[in-house]
Motif scaffolding. Structure first.
Motif, PDB file in Angstrom:
ATOM      1  N   ALA A  64      12.196  -6.017 -21.647  1.00 45.70           N
ATOM      2  CA  ALA A  64      13.058  -7.208 -21.605  1.00 45.70           C
ATOM      3  C   ALA A  64      13.647  -7.496 -22.981  1.00 45.70           C
ATOM      4  CB  ALA A  64      12.265  -8.409 -21.095  1.00 45.70           C
ATOM      5  N   ASN A  65      12.877  -7.263 -24.033  1.00 45.58           N
ATOM      6  CA  ASN A  65      13.413  -7.438 -25.396  1.00 45.58           C
ATOM      7  C   ASN A  65      14.519  -6.435 -25.686  1.00 45.58           C
ATOM      8  OD1 ASN A  65      10.534  -8.523 -25.443  1.00 45.58           O
ATOM      9  ND2 ASN A  65      11.275  -9.215 -27.438  1.00 45.58           N
ATOM     10  N   LEU A  66      14.308  -5.187 -25.240  1.00 45.82           N
ATOM     11  CA  LEU A  66      15.337  -4.168 -25.451  1.00 45.82           C
ATOM     12  C   LEU A  66      16.619  -4.535 -24.720  1.00 45.82           C
ATOM     13  CD1 LEU A  66      13.096  -0.989 -25.115  1.00 45.82           C
ATOM     14  CD2 LEU A  66      14.176  -1.833 -27.210  1.00 45.82           C
ATOM     15  N   ARG A  67      16.473  -5.062 -23.518  1.00 39.07           N
ATOM     16  CA  ARG A  67      17.657  -5.491 -22.780  1.00 39.07           C
ATOM     17  C   ARG A  67      18.337  -6.653 -23.496  1.00 39.07           C
ATOM     18  NH1 ARG A  67      21.004  -5.985 -18.902  1.00 39.07           N
ATOM     19  NH2 ARG A  67      21.492  -7.986 -17.942  1.00 39.07           N
ATOM     20  N   ASN A  68      17.535  -7.586 -23.995  1.00 34.33           N
ATOM     21  CA  ASN A  68      18.107  -8.723 -24.715  1.00 34.33           C
ATOM     22  C   ASN A  68      18.835  -8.257 -25.974  1.00 34.33           C
ATOM     23  OD1 ASN A  68      17.546 -11.198 -26.878  1.00 34.33           O
ATOM     24  ND2 ASN A  68      17.984 -11.908 -24.796  1.00 34.33           N
ATOM     25  N   GLU A  80       0.778  -3.047 -20.709  1.00 35.33           N
ATOM     26  CA  GLU A  80       1.483  -4.269 -20.318  1.00 35.33           C
ATOM     27  C   GLU A  80       2.493  -4.691 -21.383  1.00 35.33           C
ATOM     28  OE1 GLU A  80      -1.755  -3.894 -20.433  1.00 35.33           O
ATOM     29  OE2 GLU A  80      -2.362  -3.876 -18.321  1.00 35.33           O
ATOM     30  N   SER A  81       2.127  -4.486 -22.639  1.00 40.31           N
ATOM     31  CA  SER A  81       3.044  -4.851 -23.734  1.00 40.31           C
ATOM     32  C   SER A  81       4.262  -3.938 -23.753  1.00 40.31           C
ATOM     33  CB  SER A  81       2.316  -4.785 -25.076  1.00 40.31           C
ATOM     34  OG  SER A  81       1.236  -5.692 -25.113  1.00 40.31           O
ATOM     35  N   VAL A  82       4.033  -2.655 -23.466  1.00 43.71           N
ATOM     36  CA  VAL A  82       5.150  -1.700 -23.424  1.00 43.71           C
ATOM     37  C   VAL A  82       6.104  -2.053 -22.297  1.00 43.71           C
ATOM     38  CG1 VAL A  82       5.786   0.714 -23.112  1.00 43.71           C
ATOM     39  CG2 VAL A  82       3.749   0.121 -24.447  1.00 43.71           C
ATOM     40  N   ALA A 107       8.171   2.357 -25.732  1.00 46.52           N
ATOM     41  CA  ALA A 107       9.082   2.254 -24.589  1.00 46.52           C
ATOM     42  C   ALA A 107      10.300   3.152 -24.773  1.00 46.52           C
ATOM     43  CB  ALA A 107       9.521   0.802 -24.401  1.00 46.52           C
ATOM     44  N   LEU A 108      10.831   3.176 -25.965  1.00 49.28           N
ATOM     45  CA  LEU A 108      12.001   4.014 -26.239  1.00 49.28           C
ATOM     46  C   LEU A 108      11.638   5.492 -26.150  1.00 49.28           C
ATOM     47  CD1 LEU A 108      13.517   1.973 -29.193  1.00 49.28           C
ATOM     48  CD2 LEU A 108      14.580   2.333 -26.967  1.00 49.28           C
ATOM     49  N   ASP A 109      10.447   5.828 -26.587  1.00 48.86           N
ATOM     50  CA  ASP A 109      10.001   7.221 -26.488  1.00 48.86           C
ATOM     51  C   ASP A 109       9.961   7.671 -25.027  1.00 48.86           C
ATOM     52  OD1 ASP A 109       8.699   9.649 -27.791  1.00 48.86           O
ATOM     53  OD2 ASP A 109       7.167   9.068 -26.339  1.00 48.86           O
ATOM     54  N   LYS A 110       9.489   6.814 -24.152  1.00 52.55           N
ATOM     55  CA  LYS A 110       9.477   7.143 -22.724  1.00 52.55           C
ATOM     56  C   LYS A 110      10.893   7.353 -22.202  1.00 52.55           C
ATOM     57  CE  LYS A 110       5.161   4.827 -21.393  1.00 52.55           C
ATOM     58  NZ  LYS A 110       4.547   3.770 -20.526  1.00 52.55           N
ATOM     59  N   SER A 111      11.808   6.495 -22.622  1.00 50.07           N
ATOM     60  CA  SER A 111      13.193   6.605 -22.164  1.00 50.07           C
ATOM     61  C   SER A 111      13.838   7.902 -22.634  1.00 50.07           C
ATOM     62  CB  SER A 111      14.012   5.407 -22.663  1.00 50.07           C
ATOM     63  OG  SER A 111      13.517   4.197 -22.138  1.00 50.07           O
ATOM     64  N   SER A 114      18.446 -17.880 -26.319  1.00 44.09           N
ATOM     65  CA  SER A 114      17.569 -18.808 -25.599  1.00 44.09           C
ATOM     66  C   SER A 114      16.514 -18.083 -24.772  1.00 44.09           C
ATOM     67  CB  SER A 114      18.396 -19.714 -24.688  1.00 44.09           C
ATOM     68  OG  SER A 114      18.904 -18.992 -23.564  1.00 44.09           O
ATOM     69  N   VAL A 115      16.765 -16.827 -24.470  1.00 48.47           N
ATOM     70  CA  VAL A 115      15.840 -16.056 -23.636  1.00 48.47           C
ATOM     71  C   VAL A 115      14.601 -15.620 -24.426  1.00 48.47           C
ATOM     72  CG1 VAL A 115      15.593 -13.914 -22.304  1.00 48.47           C
ATOM     73  CG2 VAL A 115      17.712 -15.248 -22.146  1.00 48.47           C
ATOM     74  N   VAL A 116      14.779 -15.366 -25.718  1.00 45.88           N
ATOM     75  CA  VAL A 116      13.709 -14.747 -26.523  1.00 45.88           C
ATOM     76  C   VAL A 116      12.388 -15.521 -26.467  1.00 45.88           C
ATOM     77  CG1 VAL A 116      13.053 -14.002 -28.840  1.00 45.88           C
ATOM     78  CG2 VAL A 116      15.394 -13.630 -28.020  1.00 45.88           C
ATOM     79  N   PRO A 117      12.395 -16.864 -26.640  1.00 46.36           N
ATOM     80  CA  PRO A 117      11.097 -17.578 -26.610  1.00 46.36           C
ATOM     81  C   PRO A 117      10.406 -17.527 -25.250  1.00 46.36           C
ATOM     82  CG  PRO A 117      12.809 -18.918 -27.637  1.00 46.36           C
ATOM     83  CD  PRO A 117      13.502 -17.769 -26.986  1.00 46.36           C
ATOM     84  N   THR A 118      11.144 -17.245 -24.192  1.00 46.96           N
ATOM     85  CA  THR A 118      10.559 -17.221 -22.847  1.00 46.96           C
ATOM     86  C   THR A 118       9.993 -15.863 -22.472  1.00 46.96           C
ATOM     87  OG1 THR A 118      12.610 -16.576 -21.698  1.00 46.96           O
ATOM     88  CG2 THR A 118      12.302 -18.914 -22.180  1.00 46.96           C
ATOM     89  N   LEU A 119      10.256 -14.848 -23.279  1.00 43.33           N
ATOM     90  CA  LEU A 119       9.792 -13.504 -22.950  1.00 43.33           C
ATOM     91  C   LEU A 119       8.281 -13.400 -23.138  1.00 43.33           C
ATOM     92  CD1 LEU A 119      12.587 -11.387 -24.705  1.00 43.33           C
ATOM     93  CD2 LEU A 119      12.394 -11.951 -22.273  1.00 43.33           C
TER      94      LEU A 119
END
Length: 717
Positions: free
Chosen positions: A211-215, A204-206, A123-127, A101-106
């Motif tokens: 939040a998607n990675l956390r989901n 901003e997209s990165v 984002a993963l490269d930074k991590s 349910s979270v995905v459409p709100t991201l």
């Protein structure tokens, strides 16, 4: 051996009631058969609503038809069992629903699929870079063998397990790619995932993709809990309607303030008996791999066997392309007692398979320097040429690339880090390779590929006999036949006498589950079968006492001690009248009178100090009584237990739902804490926690009855 339930399994996968009923009509219409079928239902992923868009209607209709069927044939308890099972399915479903349910709100919902995948890679490269910086800083501040534990300390002094973070990053990346692939149909005719061209993305997209990675990580977590409930008897419950009391209890236990908007709460608690052994086995495997890698660096000339960069490098044992490859080759042979250079898996030798992963691990660094990302793009021709430069034939290079590629059916990117692109190139997932142990990647791939080696059991028996003979024991195999027609075979893998005892070792050489709940379930059931096998061998000495008088006379009058010895580091201590240990524990007792630790620089330079932490035996030579006490409570196993605790953690699944997940947490003991624990003589270890066999069996019966009522016969993991 044919699976008599193969047709039913297929109908369950497809939720095809008509086909299922045809199969059921050919089976006995009794309680025992019904419970076996219900267990298959409980274990079938098709009955869990993991994917968005699945409304569960077909699943529920299937269960209704099955309930009606068994009621019609007179299996009265089936209806209640199916009803309870459906209730538990609904609880599991609700967690997935909340996460989806979270995905459409991201914020990333407005991005294109290509932008989401591209942002995830950035984002993963930074991590990955942050983790590598922390690793480098921690290594420079603590250049000793034992000193800083496994966890890393970040710039803000936060502590974390780098292995857990790397595995989480790899899993999250794989889940995002897989989800987009299913939504967009990014598959080729061979079911490989095929990514479109990646695109430039704004900062901003990165930031938003985090939040998607956390989901994605939450979905992976819930899938893990789902499988631990259905396969390992974990408990997942919904908090009662009066959720305020649940929130208050969380606060009392030291947890966070739960937001007022949260109105749905879950509780998960693992079944310790089903899971602890796997947790401890993985802990000890990591410890063994780490210690042997350090020893390889400090005490050998391993680097002289590494081939020069840029030149042709022959396959092992002639040359290695890195010390990581050498370590993995040595450790796999040591742990399994197999000759790695003679093993074949599919179209590849195990040596070629390991070389392929070693090439990818090294190549990540080369490509990162060129492209400034740990998710570089590489052409098929280039990676193929690199594999051939490193000793693989053209056909072997083809086979390895196919084997290491991410498919629709892939579990994750851990051992399949190559993702194909539309132009025939590949994205190399560096997060699954930069800090990975090649031994575990090799084990994972062999297990996922279904590779087995038929003679590994006999080789382990022979290695155990050889080891014991080196220490002066007249160890041997004892294989006899009894019965009026010699129809009963009793094969005591390893037998030897010592003092007033005769030891019988049942040797098992099998892989570890490596944290996979379904593999752990199967592993536990195999353990039960092995214990039953030992019980049969015990009974053989009672039913046929001439086994000793005729075939093993030196053992007459001695007390029998039965041990189940695993090649891999899987142990329990004393269990149901059997000492469950492993090769590492067994051989360690005879190699030295004490457990010692070396302190000094990792490169072996400078002073090296050896300190004894725990005595295994007191005199100049060990005694059999000291050996038995050691088998009952191995200090290595108790140290692994001491490294873990069960602790709750609150996970927010959505704006209105959260879960309190009680799970195993590694304490990451310091060297001083480890030393103190071992020097204490294990006085604080729970030696008395081993229950009498009759008590254990009584509890097993209670659990079995409960499982039967729920339609999960014999599902105690």
């Amino acid at each position: 051996m044919a699976d008599k339930f193969e047709g039913i399994r297929d109908s369950l996968r497809k939720l095809d009631w008509k086909k299922c009923k045809q199969q059921l009509d050919n089976l006995p219409a009794d309680t025992e058969s019904c419970l076996s079928i219900l267990q298959l239902v409980w274990h079938s992923d098709s009955f869990v609503r993991r994917r968005p868009g699945d409304n569960g209607i077909k699943r529920d209709r299937f269960l209704e038809q099955m309930s009606d069927y068994y009621s019609a044939v007179g299996v009265s308890e089936a209806a209640d069992a199916i009803s309870e099972m459906r209730t538990e399915f609904l609880i599991i479903d609700q967690g997935y629903i909340e996460i989806h349910s979270v995905v459409p709100t991201l914020a990333t919902a407005a991005l294109t699929p290509e932008q989401r995948v591209s942002a995830a890679f950035v984002a993963l490269d930074k991590s990955v870079r942050l983790m590598l910086d922390d690793l480098d800083r921690n290594n420079r501040s603590s250049n000793v063998v034992m000193g800083h534990g496994r966890n890393l300390t970040g710039k803000n002094q936060e502590k974390y397990d780098p292995d857990a973070v790397a595995n989480g990053l790899t899993a999250a990346a794989g889940d995002i790619v897989m989800l987009e692939a299913y939504r967009q149909g990014w598959f080729d005719e061979d079911n490989r995932i095929v990514l479109p061209d990646l695109v430039e993305v704004a900062t901003e997209s990165v930031d938003a993709i985090v939040a998607n990675l956390r989901n994605a990580n939450l979905w992976r977590l819930w899938k893990n809990l789902d499988e631990r409930v259905r396969f390992l008897n974990g408990t997942l419950t919904l908090a009662p309607d009066g959720i305020s009391s649940w929130k208050a209890k969380v606060l009392e236990e030291g947890g966070p303030q739960i937001p007022d908007d949260v109105c749905v709460a879950f509780d998960f608690v693992p079944e310790k008996r089903a899971e602890t052994l796997d947790i401890l086995a993985n802990e000890r495997l990591d410890e063994i791999l780490t210690q042997n890698f350090q020893k390889l660096i400090r005490e050998t000339n391993a680097l002289s066997k590494v081939g020069p960069a840029g030149e042709f490098v022959a396959l092992p044992p002639k040359k290695y392309i890195s010390v990581y490859e050498m370590h993995a080759s040595l450790m796999y042979a040591h742990l399994t007692k197999l000759n790695t250079f003679k093993l074949v898996s599919g179209e590849l030798t195990v040596t070629e398979l390991l070389r392929g992963y070693a090439v990818l691990k090294c190549y990540v660094d080369v490509l990162e320097k060129e492209q400034h990302t740990y998710f570089p793009r590489v052409s098929f021709d280039r990676i193929h040429a690199e594999l051939m430069r490193c000793g693989l034939s053209s056909l072997a290079a083809d086979a390895f690339i196919s084997r290491a590629t991410f498919y629709r059916s892939s579990r994750d990117l851990y051992d399949q880090p190559l993702v194909k692109t539309r132009d025939g190139c590949y994205i190399l997932f560096g997060s699954s390779l930069v800090g990975a142990d090649l031994t575990k990647i090799l084990m994972s791939n062999l297990a996922n590929y279904g590779t087995t080696f038929e003679d590994k059991g006999k080789l382990f028996e022979a290695a155990t006999i050889s080891m014991l003979r080196r220490y002066g024991f007249k160890a041997r195999n004892l294989k006899v036949w009894r019965g009026s027609k010699g129809e009963h075979e009793f094969d005591y893998d390893v037998a030897f006498t010592w003092g007033n005892y005769v030891f019988f070792l049942e040797c098992k050489n099998r892989g570890l589950p490596l944290g996979n709940p379904i593999a752990t379930y199967r592993f536990n059931h195999e353990l039960d079968a092995h214990l039953a096998q030992v019980e049969r061998l015990k009974q053989g000495l009672i039913d046929y006492p001439d086994i000793l008088t005729k075939d093993f006379p030196e053992a007459v009058g001695k007390e029998p001690i039965f041990c189940l010895v695993n090649a891999m580091p899987f142990a329990y201590g004393y269990l149901d009248g059997v000492y469950v240990v492993d090769d590492s524990i067994l051989s360690r007792f005879f190699s030295s009178s004490s457990i010692k630790v070396t302190k000094g620089q990792l490169d072996g330079k400078g002073p090296q100090a050896r300190t004894a932490l725990h005595r295994l035996w007191k005199g100049r030579k060990p005694t059999p009584d000291e050996f038995i006490a050691y088998l009952k409570l191995p200090p290595q196993l108790e140290l692994a237990r001491h490294n873990y605790e069960l602790a709750p953690k609150i996970e927010c699944l959505s704006a209105k739902a959260c879960a309190k997940v009680t799970d195993y947490r590694r304490k990451d003991l310091s060297s001083n804490q480890v030393s103190k624990f071992l020097k204490s003589g294990l006085s604080n270890a729970k030696a008395g926690k081993v229950k009498p066999a009759d008590k254990i069996k009584q509890e097993k019966r209670k659990k079995a009855n409960k499982a039967a009522r729920k339609g999960r016969a014999n599902n105690r993991g």
